[in-house]
Design a protein around this motif. Structure first.
Motif, mmCIF file in Angstrom:
data_model
loop_
_atom_site.group_PDB
_atom_site.id
_atom_site.type_symbol
_atom_site.label_atom_id
_atom_site.label_comp_id
_atom_site.label_asym_id
_atom_site.label_seq_id
_atom_site.Cartn_x
_atom_site.Cartn_y
_atom_site.Cartn_z
ATOM 1 N N ALA A 12 -28.392 4.592 41.826
ATOM 2 C CA ALA A 12 -28.533 5.451 40.645
ATOM 3 C C ALA A 12 -28.588 6.945 40.963
ATOM 4 C CB ALA A 12 -29.765 5.045 39.815
ATOM 5 N N LYS A 15 -23.669 8.902 42.568
ATOM 6 C CA LYS A 15 -22.585 9.089 43.538
ATOM 7 C C LYS A 15 -21.259 8.521 43.037
ATOM 8 C CE LYS A 15 -24.091 5.083 46.259
ATOM 9 N NZ LYS A 15 -24.821 4.464 45.116
ATOM 10 N N SER A 33 -17.266 0.947 46.746
ATOM 11 C CA SER A 33 -17.467 -0.190 47.662
ATOM 12 C C SER A 33 -18.512 -1.168 47.146
ATOM 13 C CB SER A 33 -17.835 0.301 49.064
ATOM 14 O OG SER A 33 -19.053 1.000 49.044
ATOM 15 N N GLY A 34 -19.487 -0.673 46.370
ATOM 16 C CA GLY A 34 -20.505 -1.560 45.809
ATOM 17 C C GLY A 34 -19.882 -2.640 44.927
ATOM 18 N N SER A 35 -18.750 -2.300 44.295
ATOM 19 C CA SER A 35 -18.123 -3.284 43.410
ATOM 20 C C SER A 35 -17.638 -4.501 44.199
ATOM 21 C CB SER A 35 -16.987 -2.662 42.598
ATOM 22 O OG SER A 35 -15.909 -2.336 43.443
ATOM 23 N N ARG A 38 -20.592 -6.691 44.493
ATOM 24 C CA ARG A 38 -20.841 -7.267 43.172
ATOM 25 C C ARG A 38 -19.826 -8.378 42.868
ATOM 26 N NH1 ARG A 38 -24.043 -4.291 39.543
ATOM 27 N NH2 ARG A 38 -25.029 -2.506 40.563
ATOM 28 N N ALA A 93 -25.654 -8.773 44.552
ATOM 29 C CA ALA A 93 -24.881 -7.889 45.434
ATOM 30 C C ALA A 93 -25.742 -7.395 46.589
ATOM 31 C CB ALA A 93 -24.323 -6.712 44.636
ATOM 32 N N SER A 94 -26.970 -6.988 46.272
ATOM 33 C CA SER A 94 -27.820 -6.454 47.344
ATOM 34 C C SER A 94 -28.247 -7.571 48.303
ATOM 35 C CB SER A 94 -29.008 -5.678 46.778
ATOM 36 O OG SER A 94 -30.073 -6.519 46.445
ATOM 37 N N GLY A 123 -20.717 4.532 48.535
ATOM 38 C CA GLY A 123 -21.453 3.328 48.911
ATOM 39 C C GLY A 123 -22.699 3.659 49.706
ATOM 40 N N ARG A 124 -22.981 2.805 50.706
ATOM 41 C CA ARG A 124 -24.161 2.996 51.534
ATOM 42 C C ARG A 124 -23.799 3.327 52.980
ATOM 43 N NH1 ARG A 124 -25.405 1.882 46.993
ATOM 44 N NH2 ARG A 124 -27.329 0.970 46.210
ATOM 45 N N ASP A 125 -22.657 2.766 53.426
ATOM 46 C CA ASP A 125 -22.268 2.886 54.841
ATOM 47 C C ASP A 125 -20.833 3.354 55.011
ATOM 48 O OD1 ASP A 125 -21.025 0.655 53.823
ATOM 49 O OD2 ASP A 125 -21.270 -0.537 55.639
ATOM 50 N N MET A 126 -20.333 4.098 54.038
ATOM 51 C CA MET A 126 -18.937 4.539 54.113
ATOM 52 C C MET A 126 -18.748 5.524 55.274
ATOM 53 S SD MET A 126 -17.331 2.848 51.837
ATOM 54 C CE MET A 126 -18.436 1.594 52.364
ATOM 55 N N ARG A 151 -30.852 6.461 34.940
ATOM 56 C CA ARG A 151 -30.489 5.075 34.631
ATOM 57 C C ARG A 151 -31.034 4.673 33.256
ATOM 58 N NH1 ARG A 151 -29.051 0.791 38.845
ATOM 59 N NH2 ARG A 151 -27.354 2.257 38.708
ATOM 60 N N ARG A 174 -35.444 -1.092 45.556
ATOM 61 C CA ARG A 174 -34.079 -1.144 46.090
ATOM 62 C C ARG A 174 -33.919 -0.150 47.241
ATOM 63 N NH1 ARG A 174 -28.944 -2.684 42.462
ATOM 64 N NH2 ARG A 174 -30.551 -4.004 41.565
ATOM 65 N N ASP A 178 -32.725 -1.259 50.893
ATOM 66 C CA ASP A 178 -31.510 -0.667 51.468
ATOM 67 C C ASP A 178 -31.798 0.025 52.798
ATOM 68 O OD1 ASP A 178 -29.781 -1.518 49.500
ATOM 69 O OD2 ASP A 178 -29.693 0.400 48.436
ATOM 70 N N ARG A 181 -33.052 -2.887 55.738
ATOM 71 C CA ARG A 181 -32.259 -4.026 56.188
ATOM 72 C C ARG A 181 -31.692 -3.783 57.597
ATOM 73 N NH1 ARG A 181 -27.411 -3.243 51.892
ATOM 74 N NH2 ARG A 181 -26.355 -1.535 52.955
#
Ligand code: CDP
Length: 215
Positions: A12, A15, A33-35, A38, A93-94, A123-126, A151, A174, A178, A181
């Motif tokens: 949220a 980005k 990338s999150g999609s 998902r 997804a997570s 994303g998170r790791d792009m 949100r 979250r 994130d 992990r």
């Protein structure tokens, strides 16, 4: 080589919105990338594969029948653009995203989006894993309170019920997951530019990314 702009950051943070506008301004391709995570969560549920079954999930990920076309997201030929945004699918997804075999099964598919004239991806790791050689790396964030407020506003705008304290707690949970992990934890890369949008409009954030890229 193909110019790539990576925008990583927490849930949220906005980005995705910023990345999509930057891509449009430059005429570049855009990958959310999150999609993919998902889509995999949704695909797994349709195939009765549990969200923690690492090898079966990796097998599904390797042949994920997903497509991005006409501004919509497709799975097995069905438009699932709305389905993948369900809160429950976000949780799935997570969960699937925490599995190393899943992440490696999706790696090449993400890299294949880097074609001329260029790519903007979020994303998170792009910037850390998928495109470590990216021309411009952004770590886009905002305070947890501000992200919760955004949100909340978004849900109200969609006519859904929303509880601000619960949303804030979800965002904090979250963030913790994130960052904690074992694979691809969310963190700012040393060569990523920190863009804190707590006090910025979308336009200001977009302009900052374009300037970093040299436009
Ligand atoms: O921003 P939000 O968490 O609402 O959703 P998203 O960006 O669509 O990502 C969904 C989930 O996929 C997140 O919870 C992340 O844990 C995961 N993800 C990831 O691990 N790596 C990425 N490059 C993108 C998303």
């Amino acid at each position: 080589s193909v110019p790539v702009i990576t925008i990583d950051g927490p849930s949220a943070s906005g980005k995705g919105t910023v990345a999509a506008i930057v891509a449009q301004r430059l005429g570049f391709h855009y990958l959310d990338s999150g999609s993919l995570y998902r889509l995999l969560a949704l695909h797994a549920r349709k195939h009765d594969v549990a969200w923690d079954a690492e090898q079966p999930l990796a097998a599904l990920a390797a042949t994920l029948p997903a497509a991005f076309a006409q501004g919509r997201v497709w799975l097995d030929g069905n438009d699932v653009s709305e389905d993948i945004r369900a809160e429950e699918i976000g949780i799935g997804a997570s969960r699937v995203a925490a599995l190393p075999a899943v992440r490696s099964a999706l790696l090449q598919r993400q890299r294949d989006f880097a074609v001329l004239p260029g790519l903007v991806t979020d994303g998170r790791d792009m910037g850390s894993v998928v495109f470590p050689q990216a021309a411009t790396k952004i770590f886009l964030t905002a305070s947890a309170d501000e992200r919760a407020a955004r949100r909340h506003k978004q849900l109200i705008g969609k006519g859904e019920s929303a509880n601000l304290p619960r949303i804030l707690q979800d965002i904090i949970d979250r963030d913790t997951r994130d960052a904690a992990r074992a694979v691809a934890p969310l963190r700012q890369e040393p060569d990523a530019f920190l863009l804190d949008t707590t006090e910025l409009t979308i336009d200001q954030a977009v302009e900052t990314v374009l300037r970093r890229f040299g436009q």
